[in-house]
Enzyme design. Structure first.
Site, mmCIF file in Angstrom:
data_model
loop_
_atom_site.group_PDB
_atom_site.id
_atom_site.type_symbol
_atom_site.label_atom_id
_atom_site.label_comp_id
_atom_site.label_asym_id
_atom_site.label_seq_id
_atom_site.Cartn_x
_atom_site.Cartn_y
_atom_site.Cartn_z
ATOM 1 N N ASP A 1 -10.415 3.474 -3.487
ATOM 2 C CA ASP A 1 -10.991 2.246 -2.952
ATOM 3 C C ASP A 1 -12.458 1.884 -3.317
ATOM 4 O OD1 ASP A 1 -8.806 1.931 -1.531
ATOM 5 O OD2 ASP A 1 -9.536 2.330 0.499
ATOM 6 N N ASP B 1 0.877 -1.168 -0.093
ATOM 7 C CA ASP B 1 0.099 -0.003 -0.035
ATOM 8 C C ASP B 1 0.839 1.326 0.174
ATOM 9 O OD1 ASP B 1 -2.497 1.128 -0.037
ATOM 10 O OD2 ASP B 1 -3.091 0.564 1.657
HETATM 11 C C1 GAL Z 1 -6.182 1.284 1.846
HETATM 12 C C2 GAL Z 1 -6.303 0.275 0.677
HETATM 13 C C3 GAL Z 1 -7.670 -0.682 1.113
HETATM 14 C C4 GAL Z 1 -7.015 -1.452 2.444
HETATM 15 C C5 GAL Z 1 -6.810 -0.204 3.508
HETATM 16 C C6 GAL Z 1 -6.100 -0.954 4.705
HETATM 17 O O1 GAL Z 1 -5.357 2.295 1.337
HETATM 18 O O2 GAL Z 1 -6.686 0.781 -0.787
HETATM 19 O O3 GAL Z 1 -7.506 -1.804 0.164
HETATM 20 O O4 GAL Z 1 -5.813 -2.027 2.202
HETATM 21 O O5 GAL Z 1 -5.952 0.772 2.810
HETATM 22 O O6 GAL Z 1 -5.931 0.025 5.579
#
Ligand code: GAL
Length: 566
Positions: free
Chosen positions: A216, A159
């Protein structure tokens, strides 16, 4: 915009059918080269549980993956998302499991997953913290990749929260991970999670097997369609590309985010099934990674049937690896085509609109003619032979048909990919950026060679034939491929902006994460004099123009790059 898209699609549909040039093997190199030759399939904990994961739950999910038939249908990777780790590293700087959630440690849970015939995935973040503010990998890249390999990790979702403090461009960051992964000798799939930050443009495929194309995903149809359209439409790239299909293939996939099949909140009863199917069909035809995101322990038979539909999965996993693309879109009705390795082609006829509608595919839109056999892939039933076209009648909202059309034989051609000279700098001297298609954009798309309102770009009484007009917030990126030695433009707020309008123009190297701002106008008003930009560029691959306006229209007049080589 829709009209333009329909025209573009019509053009693509009538263009000569030429085999695509980029059917090549992955350039990831080393052991990674053979990874993810079809879109990865698995389950990820985030959409079902967010932070609320622990050993018991994950073991129960692993059991359910086997018991439900998910594993045997192809869902191999079990990925633990954010919030598996302890708040601190150990004394040697290694990541540790959250002692309460995973008391036996991360190797033990990985062993359990492996014993079930599954592969083990873990989430990490390239910033100093994960999105949930747990220890990120920045500054610990080597030791973390070694630790993951020692735990038996097969898949890393990496991430990007807090990565804007890294001082490195995304391409630099992900290359560091690939290097350290390669050094472990373990074949580990690397999944770029960066909210759709143009990995297809800056070379995500050099380091990773998949990259996010969207923000997301959320469990409602608007979000499902928006994510699909980052990959298949003009939400993230110039409409002339007809989506991102030409950037995907075996070993490198566009990822419109994880599945929400079984989680949809805006549809009830039977409508839920309709939405689940539309979501799944879209991900299958787009050759998107299939990472289920529902609670498999309590999955209904209806949801299981959607996720394990064999003829749908076969389309997604087709070894030719062509990402499906639209051949028709009128805003409500859409038709997608995905030529398969056996000479047939998969076709999705979808009605997104509120009104009932007929949706037609003509054989000449998909490279066929005459009489062709048609099979319904959800019903797993042959529908007979159809001449020249097929029409799905009376489709309600989100209803669709997923078909296989044609006879086995030599693979059908795909359209020609967008030629390089249309979207990168390919010649010495001046190149007006408005003569190139942008390769990524966020928020409002810019107008080409006009103000956003469609008028001539006029600054200080002079009319500029070339340039861009922007409104509000607008970021767009050009692939200059290291062939731009200078960037020149004149910027000013447009005269039609509101009296109190403010706007700021910035030029970036590659992306927001690196914060490599090459030029900054600072806040400008309608009365600010025009600013001239003339900057040197040093090995810039992707040049991003950002206009940040409040009640403002902004113009980039005569925006151009100069290749000073002879
Ligand atoms: C976001 C990501 C999600 C999930 C989340 C966890 O940035 O896009 O899919 O992984 O963080 O904190």
């Amino acid at each position: 915009m829709k009209n333009a898209l329909v025209t573009t699609l019509a053009l693509i549909a009538t263009c000569p059918w030429i085999c695509r040039a980029d059917e090549e093997t992955s350039t990831s190199g080393g052991t990674a080269a053979q990874l993810a030759m079809t879109p990865p399939m698995g389950w990820n904990s985030w959409n079902a549980f967010e932070k609320d994961i622990d050993e018991k739950k994950i073991k129960a999910i692993a059991d359910a993956m086997v018991r439900s038939g998910m594993r045997d249908a192809g869902y191999i990777y079990l990925v633990l998302d954010d919030a598996w780790m302890a708040k601190r590293r150990d004394r040697k700087g290694r990541l540790m499991a959250d002692p309460e959630k995973f008391p036996n440690g991360m190797k033990a849970i990985g062993d359990y997953i492996h014993r079930k015939g599954l592969k083990y995935g873990l989430y990490q973040d390239r910033g100093k913290m994960t999105c949930q503010q747990l220890p990120g990998s920045f500054g610990h890249e080597k030791i973390d990749m070694e630790t993951f390999a020692a735990w038996g990790v097969d898949y890393i979702k990496l991430d990007s929260c807090f990565a804007e403090s890294n001082g490195r461009m995304s391409s630099e960051d992900y290359a560091i991970y690939r290097k350290h992964i390669r050094a472990t000798g373990r074949p580990i799939v690397l999944s770029i999670s960066d909210f759709g930050n143009a990995a297809w443009a800056w070379g995500g495929k050099e380091s990773a097997q998949l990259w996010r194309t969207s923000n997301d995903i959320y469990p409602w149809m608007g979000s499902i369609y928006a994510c699909a359209d980052t990959s298949a439409g003009d939400r993230a790239i110039h409409p002339a590309f007809n989506g991102l299909w030409q950037f995907a293939g075996p070993g490198h996939w566009n990822d419109p985010d994880m599945l929400h099949v079984g989680n949809l909140k805006d549809l009830k009863g039977d409508r839920k099934k309709v939405g689940d199917r539309a979501h799944f069909s879209l991900w299958c035809i787009l050759a998107a990674p299939l990472m289920a995101g529902n609670d498999l322990r309590t999955m209904s038979d209806d949801v299981r049937h959607v996720l394990t539909a064999p003829e749908l999965i076969a389309v997604n996993q087709d070894q030719r690896g062509v990402q499906g693309y639209k051949v028709f879109d009128d805003g409500d009705r859409e038709v997608y085509n995905k030529p398969l390795s056996d000479g047939t082609t998969a076709v999705l006829l979808l009605n997104k609109g509120a009104e009932k509608a007929d949706v037609t595919v003509r054989w000449d839109q998909i490279g066929l003619s005459g009489t062709q056999p048609v099979r319904d892939l959800w019903a797993r039933r042959d529908l007979g032979e159809c001449e020249d076209s097929f029409t799905a009648r009376d489709l309600g909202q989100h209803e669709h048909r997923m078909l296989k059309v044609g006879r086995p034989g030599p693979p059908l051609p795909t359209p020609a990919p967008m030629p390089l000279e249309k979207y990168t700098v390919t010649r010495p001297g001046e190149t007006y950026l408005s003569d190139l298609y942008y390769i990524w954009k966020a928020r409002n798309a810019p107008a080409y060679d006009a103000t956003f309102g469609g008028g001539p770009i006029t600054i200080g009484g002079r009319i500029y034939k070339k340039g861009f007009g922007c409104k509000g917030k607008s970021a767009f990126m050009f692939k200059v491929a290291g062939r731009a030695d200078r960037f020149r433009a004149v910027v000013a707020l447009d005269g039609t902006s509101q009296e109190n309008a403010q706007g700021r123009f910035r030029v970036y190297n590659e992306d927001f994460f690196a914060n490599k701002i090459l030029w900054d106008s600072r806040e400008m008003t309608k009365n600010s004099p025009a600013r001239e930009i003339d900057i040197e560029l040093d090995d810039v691959q992707c040049l991003m123009l950002v206009f940040d306006g409040d009640k403002a229209f902004g113009n980039w007049a005569n925006a151009r790059v100069i290749d000073e080589s002879d």
